[in-house]
Design a protein around this motif. Structure first.
Motif, PDB file in Angstrom:
ATOM      1  N   UNK A 316      96.599 119.467-128.212  1.00 59.78           N
ATOM      2  CA  UNK A 316      96.413 119.776-129.631  1.00 59.78           C
ATOM      3  C   UNK A 316      95.499 118.746-130.293  1.00 59.78           C
ATOM      4  N   UNK A 317      94.669 119.204-131.218  1.00 58.11           N
ATOM      5  CA  UNK A 317      93.837 118.318-132.016  1.00 58.11           C
ATOM      6  C   UNK A 317      94.529 118.106-133.363  1.00 58.11           C
ATOM      7  N   UNK A 318      94.846 116.860-133.659  1.00 56.63           N
ATOM      8  CA  UNK A 318      95.550 116.531-134.897  1.00 56.63           C
ATOM      9  C   UNK A 318      94.537 115.956-135.894  1.00 56.63           C
ATOM     10  N   UNK A 319      94.389 116.635-137.018  1.00 61.88           N
ATOM     11  CA  UNK A 319      93.471 116.193-138.067  1.00 61.88           C
ATOM     12  C   UNK A 319      94.275 116.029-139.352  1.00 61.88           C
ATOM     13  N   UNK A 320      94.147 114.876-139.986  1.00 62.95           N
ATOM     14  CA  UNK A 320      94.909 114.616-141.210  1.00 62.95           C
ATOM     15  C   UNK A 320      93.977 114.141-142.317  1.00 62.95           C
ATOM     16  N   UNK A 330      96.456 106.661-138.077  1.00 64.90           N
ATOM     17  CA  UNK A 330      96.249 105.987-136.789  1.00 64.90           C
ATOM     18  C   UNK A 330      96.681 106.868-135.615  1.00 64.90           C
ATOM     19  N   UNK A 331      97.726 107.657-135.810  1.00 65.57           N
ATOM     20  CA  UNK A 331      98.250 108.492-134.721  1.00 65.57           C
ATOM     21  C   UNK A 331      97.474 109.791-134.542  1.00 65.57           C
ATOM     22  N   UNK A 332      96.702 110.173-135.542  1.00 65.09           N
ATOM     23  CA  UNK A 332      95.946 111.428-135.477  1.00 65.09           C
ATOM     24  C   UNK A 332      94.678 111.257-134.641  1.00 65.09           C
ATOM     25  N   UNK A 333      94.083 112.385-134.259  1.00 68.34           N
ATOM     26  CA  UNK A 333      92.806 112.341-133.548  1.00 68.34           C
ATOM     27  C   UNK A 333      91.658 112.033-134.493  1.00 68.34           C
ATOM     28  N   UNK A 334      91.758 112.514-135.719  1.00 69.01           N
ATOM     29  CA  UNK A 334      90.736 112.240-136.711  1.00 69.01           C
ATOM     30  C   UNK A 334      91.321 112.426-138.098  1.00 69.01           C
ATOM     31  N   UNK A 335      90.630 111.850-139.082  1.00 63.64           N
ATOM     32  CA  UNK A 335      91.068 111.963-140.472  1.00 63.64           C
ATOM     33  C   UNK A 335      89.843 112.170-141.334  1.00 63.64           C
ATOM     34  N   UNK A 336      89.991 112.993-142.365  1.00 69.37           N
ATOM     35  CA  UNK A 336      88.869 113.234-143.258  1.00 69.37           C
ATOM     36  C   UNK A 336      89.259 114.117-144.418  1.00 69.37           C
ATOM     37  N   UNK A 337      88.307 114.322-145.292  1.00 65.56           N
ATOM     38  CA  UNK A 337      88.508 115.107-146.508  1.00 65.56           C
ATOM     39  C   UNK A 337      88.805 116.564-146.178  1.00 65.56           C
ATOM     40  N   UNK A 338      89.142 117.315-147.204  1.00 63.74           N
ATOM     41  CA  UNK A 338      89.381 118.751-147.006  1.00 63.74           C
ATOM     42  C   UNK A 338      88.142 119.427-146.428  1.00 63.74           C
TER      43      UNK A 338
END
Length: 434
Positions: A316-320, A330-338
């Motif tokens: 699974x790809x986790x994006x927050x 930190x635990x997600x694969x990536x983070x960014x805006x809507x």
């Protein structure tokens, strides 16, 4: 896929009929009611509130705008009737009105929007309609304020429900920030260092009042969005020894950490405590002073949810969203805006499973828009943004039909004195491109 509102209605009905055996869950069965019920409850109690949903436990300031009573005809109308009235009003108004819908808005409203996006995308979208007499902003209060600042003086910006505020934006008020600033100046002074950098520079997230944007504009500061926060912090560090970042601690912390700022140089400022709960040396040693604010939607996400998603869906790809707590980012694969989240899913060429950490209405809409992927919200409990949910098709039909009748209701107006400085901070943001 059914809308979030439909799912909440079904869950609430099943819970009433089956009790604990009902499938699915929502954080509040009151979400199944019409928002006008909350308007009435607040009027009777004389105390504002954010309503059921993610921000239900947050305390609304006494000055929080309240919505008057929606005319009975709109409360009693069916979804189909409201749809007919909205479409008829839109047709009658033509180019005289433009409807903006935020990503987090419910589907029952977003279907009528001329533009859909995040707060700043929508404010810019309004600029493409200079001939529109009215800008109907289906979002929350600070978004409508920004649209009023950037639009022409003769254009009326309308918020369908005045009670659609933002608990995070309310966590930093102008008086508290001004008091904080005075204390910081007493410690740091105001003279620049040998490199010409001032002791401290204010940076406010887009999710803040016009008054705080104006504060930044007046004090050499700048506005940021979740998509350009890194660029804005780099801009600020070129001009200042340290930054006062408000109102969202998590966006500030996650962004500064990515830039290499140690956590010990990011003290928290609690406006209810002397020196924000810090000693003077900790502030002198700081690079980023974080305001004690947060988004109650994104605060719901946790590492346990990510671990479960990885166990249940290998690969699974986790994006927050960067408004999530640091350990979640930190635990997600990536983070960014809507917009980052939407583009990441759109760019996936092969069927992929995505676990998303942001507001449920957007996640649900992405799942419907990209059926080739498996897309779900990290939080299994359906708990939308309390204040976005205050916008309902009934309010949209009302404000549009009032416009057809030549009446402007629920107009959001920012004072000229505030607009000037706020526009300065926004223009600095626009110039600081990634």
């Amino acid at each position: 896929m059914s809308s979030v509102n439909t799912a909440i209605q079904l869950i609430t009905r099943e819970q009433a009929e089956q009790g604990a055996t009902a499938k699915g869950s929502t954080c509040s069965p009151a979400l199944a009611k019409g928002p006008w019920d909350y308007d009435l409850a607040e009027a009777l109690a004389g105390i504002p509130a954010y309503g059921p949903g993610a921000s239900s436990a947050d305390v609304a300031p006494a000055a929080t705008p309240r919505q008057g009573q929606l005319p009975e005809a709109y409360k009693l109308a069916s979804d189909a009737e409201l749809g007919e009235r909205i479409l008829a009003a839109k047709a009658a108004l033509g180019d005289r009105a433009v409807i903006l819908g935020h990503f987090y808005q419910r589907d029952e409203v977003i279907q009528y929007a001329n533009f859909v996006g995040d707060s700043f995308q929508l404010a810019n979208a309004a600029l493409t309609r200079p001939d529109a007499e009215a800008i109907v902003f289906c979002g929350v209060h600070f978004m409508a304020e920004t649209a009023d600042i950037l639009s022409a003086p003769e254009q009326a910006v309308i918020l369908p429900n005045l009670a659609a505020g933002c608990s995070m934006a309310d966590m930093a008020d102008a008086d508290s920030v001004a008091e904080c600033w005075e204390q910081l100046e007493e410690i740091f002074g105001t003279e620049p260092d040998a490199e010409g950098r001032v002791p401290v520079l204010p940076v406010t997230y887009m999710n803040s009042s016009a008054a705080l944007k104006a504060f930044c504009g007046e004090h050499g500061g700048i506005v940021c969005t979740s998509s350009n926060a890194r660029t804005v912090l780099e801009w600020a560090f070129q001009r200042a020894q340290r930054v006062l970042f408000f109102p969202d601690q998590h966006l500030g912390r996650n962004t500064a950490k990515a830039l290499g700022v140690p956590l010990e140089q990011m003290p928290m400022w609690n406006p209810r405590r002397d020196l924000g709960g810090n000693d003077a040396q900790a502030l002198l040693d700081s690079r980023v002073i974080l305001w004690h604010g947060f988004c109650s939607v994104h605060k719901r996400f946790n590492v346990g949810q990510i671990e479960k998603a990885r166990k249940d869906f290998p690969g699974v790809q986790v994006i927050v969203h960067p408004e999530c707590p640091m350990e979640v980012v930190d635990a997600a694969d990536s983070a960014g805006s809507t917009d980052f989240i939407k583009k990441a899913i759109a760019a996936a060429t092969e069927p992929t499973t995505f676990a998303i950490g942001t507001e449920i209405n957007m996640v649900n809409r992405l799942a419907a828009e990209y059926p080739q992927h498996t897309i779900f919200c990290l939080d299994p409990v359906i708990c939308p943004c309390s204040t976005m949910y205050r916008i309902h098709p009934g309010y949209l039909a009302w404000v549009l039909e009032e416009l057809v009748a030549g009446r402007v209701v629920n107009r959001i107006t920012v004072a000229e004195s505030v607009q000037d400085h706020a526009r300065t901070a926004l223009e600095r943001m626009l110039a600081a491109r990634p």
